[in-house]
Design an enzyme around this catalytic site. Structure first.
Site, mmCIF file in Angstrom:
data_model
loop_
_atom_site.group_PDB
_atom_site.id
_atom_site.type_symbol
_atom_site.label_atom_id
_atom_site.label_comp_id
_atom_site.label_asym_id
_atom_site.label_seq_id
_atom_site.Cartn_x
_atom_site.Cartn_y
_atom_site.Cartn_z
ATOM 1 N N HIS A 122 44.297 31.848 18.916
ATOM 2 C CA HIS A 122 45.374 32.615 18.280
ATOM 3 C C HIS A 122 46.681 31.985 18.771
ATOM 4 O O HIS A 122 46.748 31.464 19.888
ATOM 5 C CB HIS A 122 45.255 34.064 18.762
ATOM 6 C CG HIS A 122 46.221 35.028 18.150
ATOM 7 N ND1 HIS A 122 47.536 35.110 18.539
ATOM 8 C CD2 HIS A 122 46.064 35.978 17.196
ATOM 9 C CE1 HIS A 122 48.140 36.060 17.849
ATOM 10 N NE2 HIS A 122 47.272 36.605 17.022
ATOM 11 N N ASP A 199 41.914 35.130 27.179
ATOM 12 C CA ASP A 199 42.600 35.936 26.179
ATOM 13 C C ASP A 199 41.576 36.947 25.671
ATOM 14 O O ASP A 199 40.692 36.618 24.879
ATOM 15 C CB ASP A 199 43.103 35.012 25.059
ATOM 16 C CG ASP A 199 43.618 35.793 23.853
ATOM 17 O OD1 ASP A 199 43.538 37.043 23.858
ATOM 18 O OD2 ASP A 199 44.093 35.146 22.910
ATOM 19 N N GLN A 202 40.533 40.206 21.640
ATOM 20 C CA GLN A 202 39.422 40.608 20.764
ATOM 21 C C GLN A 202 38.166 40.964 21.544
ATOM 22 O O GLN A 202 37.255 41.577 20.989
ATOM 23 C CB GLN A 202 39.094 39.488 19.762
ATOM 24 C CG GLN A 202 40.213 39.151 18.805
ATOM 25 C CD GLN A 202 40.539 40.289 17.854
ATOM 26 O OE1 GLN A 202 39.717 41.162 17.591
ATOM 27 N NE2 GLN A 202 41.754 40.300 17.340
ATOM 28 N N LYS A 225 44.251 47.255 20.211
ATOM 29 C CA LYS A 225 42.965 46.784 19.673
ATOM 30 C C LYS A 225 41.804 47.509 20.342
ATOM 31 O O LYS A 225 40.648 47.211 20.111
ATOM 32 C CB LYS A 225 42.843 45.276 19.863
ATOM 33 C CG LYS A 225 43.879 44.490 19.027
ATOM 34 C CD LYS A 225 43.680 43.015 19.165
ATOM 35 C CE LYS A 225 44.874 42.194 18.713
ATOM 36 N NZ LYS A 225 45.046 42.113 17.283
ATOM 37 N N CYS A 363 46.915 34.113 12.236
ATOM 38 C CA CYS A 363 47.700 33.663 13.405
ATOM 39 C C CYS A 363 47.008 32.506 14.101
ATOM 40 O O CYS A 363 46.984 32.428 15.349
ATOM 41 C CB CYS A 363 47.946 34.793 14.403
ATOM 42 S SG CYS A 363 49.072 36.029 13.801
HETATM 43 C C1 LIG Z 1 42.625 36.449 20.047
HETATM 44 C C2 LIG Z 1 43.991 37.079 20.056
HETATM 45 N N1 LIG Z 1 44.852 36.751 21.018
HETATM 46 C C3 LIG Z 1 46.074 37.295 21.100
HETATM 47 C C4 LIG Z 1 46.494 38.214 20.182
HETATM 48 C C5 LIG Z 1 47.854 38.810 20.301
HETATM 49 O O1 LIG Z 1 47.789 40.173 20.517
HETATM 50 P P1 LIG Z 1 49.118 41.074 20.474
HETATM 51 O O2 LIG Z 1 49.783 40.742 19.171
HETATM 52 O O3 LIG Z 1 48.615 42.465 20.534
HETATM 53 O O4 LIG Z 1 49.939 40.688 21.639
HETATM 54 C C6 LIG Z 1 45.643 38.595 19.142
HETATM 55 C C7 LIG Z 1 46.071 39.534 18.088
HETATM 56 O O5 LIG Z 1 45.548 39.570 17.019
HETATM 57 C C8 LIG Z 1 44.359 38.006 19.087
HETATM 58 O O6 LIG Z 1 43.499 38.341 18.132
#
Ligand SMILES: Cc1ncc(COP(=O)(O)O)c(C=O)c1O
Length: 405
Positions: A122, A199, A202, A225, A363
């Protein structure tokens, strides 16, 4: 215990609504999950019963707000098996948590150092490290993936070296659904002395995250999430690493002693939490964690796998549909392309039928380029989705296919 779907769904007020006269089928859970009444109640109760600032009041409301706020930290620490509550740092979400680490590491990186990420990142776990490398002169190494969406393990091994300062990998890919073997990847990285950041945006909502058994240094996730509110998240870090981590925001709450000329920093967790925190958010996330922890986790996981299996079988049977991400170890994420139709058109037609999915680059623009596609349509399942909803997704998709052919 098992999963009583009807009573589970009844705890989510938003799910009973209609969209354009059709029952809402919410399949955009990888973007954000819906909130159970228990979380909504915890937030309302904070604002109606004890709204005050934390850690500083000499009065009842502030004491009660502080008690609820710090209790939420305890819940999170227990949930991820942190070895100490001080290892749980509140952030605004995964993105801010990763930025906190990147900001500190940028001071330490130098030319010749390497940071490793994967092709399935992401943007939150890519652009941060790319920019930290650009600032410091370090090199960003990107581990390739196979067409199935699995990490190329040989490449991972070969890219690791004594120069690797950090390995930053997703627990679960938001675009592909792939679950990475983070425990063994972490062990390999540790053999080379690298720091490891997971990270967990998910990964966190799919159960059983134990940061001590993973062995990583940092695990980042977002409350929204995990059935919690937006604007709150967590950076978990090993105490031994976090206690000397460069502070990145300065101001109230995080200091020890201040003069006009200088300042010294407080201890964890406050030294990394400058300013008035998102108190209601933390309390809401604590309630979400308590709510989630009370569920029968094996039943939750079995249900999610059932949803994914049904969706995958129906996808494979639908001519012209191409699944993006076919790793054997996946969570309930189905990314796909429908013949030559643009994903945005598919999403629009589904929405008219009450079915909410995500469309676009997820993203993850470099990942989409890796597959030679502009983006995907993505249905992502959560614990409150039903097999009937999966069927509704596919009857909506069949309609979309007829309209777009
Ligand atoms: C794998 C992953 N990393 C990071 C993020 C970023 O999360 P946030 O926008 O809640 O900071 C997301 C959000 O969809 C994600 O799916």
């Amino acid at each position: 215990m098992s999963l009583d779907l009807q009573s589970l769904r009844a705890q989510f007020p938003i799910l009973s609504q209609q969209v354009d006269g059709k029952p809402l089928v919410y399949l955009d859970n990888a973007a954000t999950t819906q909130k159970p009444q228990a979380v909504i109640d915890a937030i309302v109760s904070f604002y109606t019963q004890c709204n005050a600032n934390v850690h500083r009041g000499a009065h009842h409301l502030s004491d009660e707000a502080t008690r609820r706020y710090e209790k939420a930290r305890d819940s999170v620490a227990r949930f991820i098996n942190a070895s100490a509550r001080e290892e749980v740092i509140w952030t605004s979400g995964t993105t801010e948590a990763i930025n906190l680490v990147a900001n500190g590491l940028a001071f330490q990186l130098k030319q010749g150092d390497e940071v490793m990420v994967t092709e399935m990142e992401h943007h939150a776990n890519l652009v941060t490290w790319q920019q930290a490398c650009l600032k410091s002169g370090a090199t960003l190494k990107v581990v390739p993936i196979h067409d199935s969406g699995e990490l190329d393990m040989n490449a991972f091994d070969n890219l690791l070296s004594a120069n690797t300062r950090l390995v930053a990998i997703p627990h679960v890919s938001n675009a592909l659904g792939t679950v990475n073997p983070i425990q063994s990847l972490t062990a390999k990285a540790k053999q080379h002395g690298a720091l490891v950041l997971i990270d967990g945006a998910q990964g966190i909502a799919h159960g059983n995250v134990d940061v001590q058994s993973i062995g990583c240094d940092f695990y980042a996730f977002s409350g929204h999430k995990l059935f919690g509110p937006t604007g709150i998240g967590v950076l978990w870090g090993k105490q031994s690493v976090l206690q000397d981590w460069p502070v990145w925001q300065v101001g109230g709450e995080m200091i020890s002693d201040v003069t006009y000329q200088s300042a010294t920093w407080g201890v964890l967790p406050n030294r990394l939490e400058a300013g008035t925190p998102n108190i209601a958010g933390a309390i809401g996330l604590g309630a979400a964690v308590d709510w989630f922890t009370a569920l029968d986790m094996p039943a939750v996981q079995a249900h999610e796998q059932q949803l994914l299996q049904s969706a995958t079988e129906q996808a494979e049977a639908l001519e012209g549909l191409r699944i993006i991400g076919t790793a054997p170890n996946k969570v309930g994420v189905l990314s796909f392309l429908l013949a030559d139709a643009h994903p945005a058109d598919v999403g629009f037609i589904l929405d008219r039928q009450g079915v909410a999915i995500r469309t676009g680059d997820n993203c993850a623009q470099p990942l989409m380029k890796r597959f030679g596609i502009p983006g995907t349509a993505r249905a992502s399942f959560s614990i409150y989705n039903t097999l009937e909803e999966v069927d509704m997704l596919f009857s909506a998709l069949k309609k979309a296919k007829m309209m777009l052919a």
